[in-house]
Design an enzyme around this catalytic site. Structure first.
Site, PDB file in Angstrom:
ATOM      1  N   ASP A 247      -1.085  -9.147  -0.745  1.00  0.00           N
ATOM      2  CA  ASP A 247      -0.893  -7.716  -0.969  1.00  0.00           C
ATOM      3  C   ASP A 247      -1.459  -6.970   0.233  1.00  0.00           C
ATOM      4  O   ASP A 247      -2.538  -7.314   0.736  1.00  0.00           O
ATOM      5  CB  ASP A 247      -1.622  -7.305  -2.258  1.00  0.00           C
ATOM      6  CG  ASP A 247      -1.322  -5.884  -2.666  1.00  0.00           C
ATOM      7  OD1 ASP A 247      -0.478  -5.711  -3.558  1.00  0.00           O
ATOM      8  OD2 ASP A 247      -1.920  -4.954  -2.096  1.00  0.00           O
TER       9      ASP A 247
ATOM     10  N   ASN B 251       0.743   4.692   3.351  1.00  0.00           N
ATOM     11  CA  ASN B 251       1.995   5.425   3.174  1.00  0.00           C
ATOM     12  C   ASN B 251       1.780   6.931   3.210  1.00  0.00           C
ATOM     13  O   ASN B 251       2.556   7.677   3.814  1.00  0.00           O
ATOM     14  CB  ASN B 251       2.642   5.035   1.843  1.00  0.00           C
ATOM     15  CG  ASN B 251       3.925   4.243   2.030  1.00  0.00           C
ATOM     16  OD1 ASN B 251       4.463   4.166   3.133  1.00  0.00           O
ATOM     17  ND2 ASN B 251       4.416   3.666   0.961  1.00  0.00           N
TER      18      ASN B 251
ATOM     19  N   HIS C 251       6.629   7.411   4.638  1.00  0.00           N
ATOM     20  CA  HIS C 251       7.336   6.272   4.050  1.00  0.00           C
ATOM     21  C   HIS C 251       8.164   5.495   5.078  1.00  0.00           C
ATOM     22  O   HIS C 251       8.348   4.274   4.918  1.00  0.00           O
ATOM     23  CB  HIS C 251       8.229   6.752   2.906  1.00  0.00           C
ATOM     24  CG  HIS C 251       7.455   7.207   1.703  1.00  0.00           C
ATOM     25  ND1 HIS C 251       6.799   6.330   0.867  1.00  0.00           N
ATOM     26  CD2 HIS C 251       7.215   8.447   1.205  1.00  0.00           C
ATOM     27  CE1 HIS C 251       6.190   6.997  -0.097  1.00  0.00           C
ATOM     28  NE2 HIS C 251       6.432   8.285   0.082  1.00  0.00           N
TER      29      HIS C 251
ATOM     30  N   GLU D  84       4.293  -3.595  -2.152  1.00  0.00           N
ATOM     31  CA  GLU D  84       3.649  -4.151  -0.957  1.00  0.00           C
ATOM     32  C   GLU D  84       3.136  -5.566  -1.198  1.00  0.00           C
ATOM     33  O   GLU D  84       2.294  -6.065  -0.459  1.00  0.00           O
ATOM     34  CB  GLU D  84       2.481  -3.250  -0.529  1.00  0.00           C
ATOM     35  CG  GLU D  84       1.302  -3.188  -1.490  1.00  0.00           C
ATOM     36  CD  GLU D  84       1.444  -2.127  -2.553  1.00  0.00           C
ATOM     37  OE1 GLU D  84       0.411  -1.715  -3.111  1.00  0.00           O
ATOM     38  OE2 GLU D  84       2.580  -1.703  -2.846  1.00  0.00           O
TER      39      GLU D  84
END
Length: 282
Positions: free
Chosen positions: A139, A147, A152, A183
């Site tokens: 992750d 973000n 984005h 993610e």
């Protein structure tokens, strides 16, 4: 076809009346029919006047000889070939659509749907052959803050970059990388024990550190980092592929809970968390 278009053939030996008779290769068939007194059929391919033609050959017994009938089936064969080509193209198109359906549109990696199918297959294979199977879940650390800070579009670029790092590290054709969602990524490693999964994770950490992806939002440093959870399939603890996945996910959760940029190893006696040997400060 036999090389005689004008001269009369009646009453003459076949190979004399038709110079190309022997090229048709029917003599052996005629002899077999005469001896066995039973008919036979086959197909014959010829090139005539530069064009390929197909004939259906029937040879039947007739008194002390035989009758030979050639029926031109070129048009039928051509239609069959067209149908075969269309079926092959359709199969290729369906395979391409299946591949697209199994691919993540952003990263090009396998998607969650593909992962579910592959993991079920590999777990079944591990049980059948008694071979080890490792699973790595990872992750991106602090990705929501990343973000929010970069936007984005940069976030999407980051996901693609991480996907490239993961797929670039694996070396065996049997190893698979999938985007689990958001993610989070998953690696399926057949014929691999827990420590083998840890070795791969350390190579991923090194490759990511070498890539040097900036992350100004990270509390730990200036570079983007990943957290990992590693598990080895254990039929005594994993009643299904889903349970196996959950155990690797629990190891990942423990790694993130203890500070991120860490590796959680799901041992039989519990989860051990290791810190990365590489500094996230760059």
């Amino acid at each position: 076809l036999a090389g005689n278009a004008e001269e009369p053939a009646q009453g003459r030996l076949a190979h004399e009346a038709f110079p190309h008779w022997r090229q048709l290769g029917l003599d052996a068939d005629c002899l077999a029919v005469v001896q066995a007194r039973s008919p036979r059929e086959r197909e014959l391919e010829l090139t005539h006047d530069g064009a390929r033609r197909w004939f259906k050959v029937f040879i039947g017994p007739l008194l002390d000889g035989c009758v030979v009938r050639l029926t031109d089936v070129t048009a039928i064969k051509d239609k069959e070939q067209v149908l075969h080509d269309n079926a092959r193209r359709l199969q290729a198109d369906n395979e391409q659509l299946r591949q697209l359906a199994w691919r993540d549109g952003l990263t090009g990696l396998l998607n969650r749907r593909a992962l579910d199918v592959i993991l079920e297959r590999e777990v079944a294979r591990s049980l059948r052959l008694s071979e080890p199977l490792a699973l790595v879940m990872c992750d991106i650390d602090h990705f929501k803050a990343f973000n929010d800070f970069y936007g984005h579009l940069i976030g999407d670029d980051c996901l693609r970059e991480v996907g490239q790092v993961l797929s670039g590290v694996i070396q065996r054709a049997t190893d698979m990388v999938a985007r689990y969602g958001g993610e989070e990524f998953t690696l399926v490693l057949p014929n691999t024990v827990l420590n083998g999964g840890l070795d791969l994770v350390q190579r991923i950490q090194h490759a990511l550190h070498e890539r040097g992806l900036p992350d100004a939002t990270s509390p730990e440093g200036k570079l983007l980092t990943l957290s990992f959870g590693v598990a080895e399939f254990d039929p005594r603890r994993d009643a299904s592929a889903h349970a196996f996945l959950e155990r690797a996910d629990s190891a990942l959760y423990r790694a993130k809970h203890q500070g991120r940029n860490r590796v959680g190893l799901a041992y039989p006696q519990g989860i051990q968390v290791l810190e990365s040997q590489l500094s996230p400060a760059g």
